[in-house]
Design an enzyme around this catalytic site. Sequence first.
Site: not given
Ligand code: SF4
Length: 355
Positions: A100, A113, A120, A124, A127, A169, A200, A224, A342
């Site tokens: 996307e 973006c 990924c 995290c 996300c 990432e 980022s 962070l 995201c």
């Molecule tokens: S915040 Fe970034 S590094 Fe973390 S799971 Fe989502 S896409 Fe991956």
Amino acid sequence: MSMSSLSSSNKPDIRGLSLVELTKAFTAIGEKPFRAKQIFDWIYKNGAMDFDSMSNISSDLRTKLKENFFLSSPKIVEEHISNDGTKKFLFEMADREKVETVIIPTATRATVCVSTQAGCKFGCKFCASGIGGWTRNLTAAEILSEILYAKSKSNLHPLSHIVFMGTGEPLDNYDNLMQAIRLINAKEGLGIAARRITVSTCGVIPKILQLAKEGLQIELAISLHGYNDESRKVLMPVNKKYPMNDLIAACREYIKATKRQITFEYILIKDVTCSPEAVRELGMLLKGMICKMNLIPYNPVSEFDHKMPTRQEMFDFQDSLERAGIHATIRTPRGRDVGAACGQLRHTAQKSAAV
Ligand code: SF4
């Protein structure tokens, strides 16, 4: 020629080649070097998505181009326009992987973006991008095709800023990312200044140090989302490998090498990330650093059991950070009605496909 530009048919994707690489490739097939610049103009200035639209190129050369190269044109499978003007696209790549891309317009500019990976690895805990795991890296050509498509759809203002904050990432796909950035930055490419390009990262320390040595003033944003190792590793498993103090030391190196301020992204989750203890620890951690903090209200994802703080709690946290010497702003959520956070659109498409 970079491996990142090879398509599944083993012909290089012309969009992922630098002008030097394309000139060399043209010489190798008996074409005049100046033709490479003509093709570059078609791709970057005129936004050509296929060889047939390059109208001042002879049909003989177009045939030769098709025999020797490939020009990827990802299919748009979903397109959403938010009430606030944010546009979100779900692309399907040649192998049916979906990624996307979001265009965020403001009163004076347009930012895109961009995603850098299908899925990924970093998982995290807030996300949507990490929920289905990682499938593959995007090639430089695929990354550029997201940007060029967004450029063609950015009708209010010309595209002026690029943020690598979509799925994946970016520093885990370093070589393809840098090939794309050099083409975005090159005057014969998109000609966008490095200071208008933001990478980022969740904190891949060796790659932050490598980026610092590239000689480019790329803006760096660090996810962070925690105020010490304990709090950060709950939300970001990457902290086990790259702990806070080492990450902050790498950020200080980056600032020294590039003379750029760093942005820390910090998610606001009720009873988890905003507390007086968080303010105290962040004040000590970031003392004396040229940085700012971008506070992001949590965007609910059904798989996670987090809540957004109240508006008052967010403002109180911001005030406390300012009093602790950290410049902080609260990000205005954009495109929430079309799932612009995201990985949300890709994740929803994957869920529907699995039903
Ligand atoms: S915040 Fe970034 S590094 Fe973390 S799971 Fe989502 S896409 Fe991956």
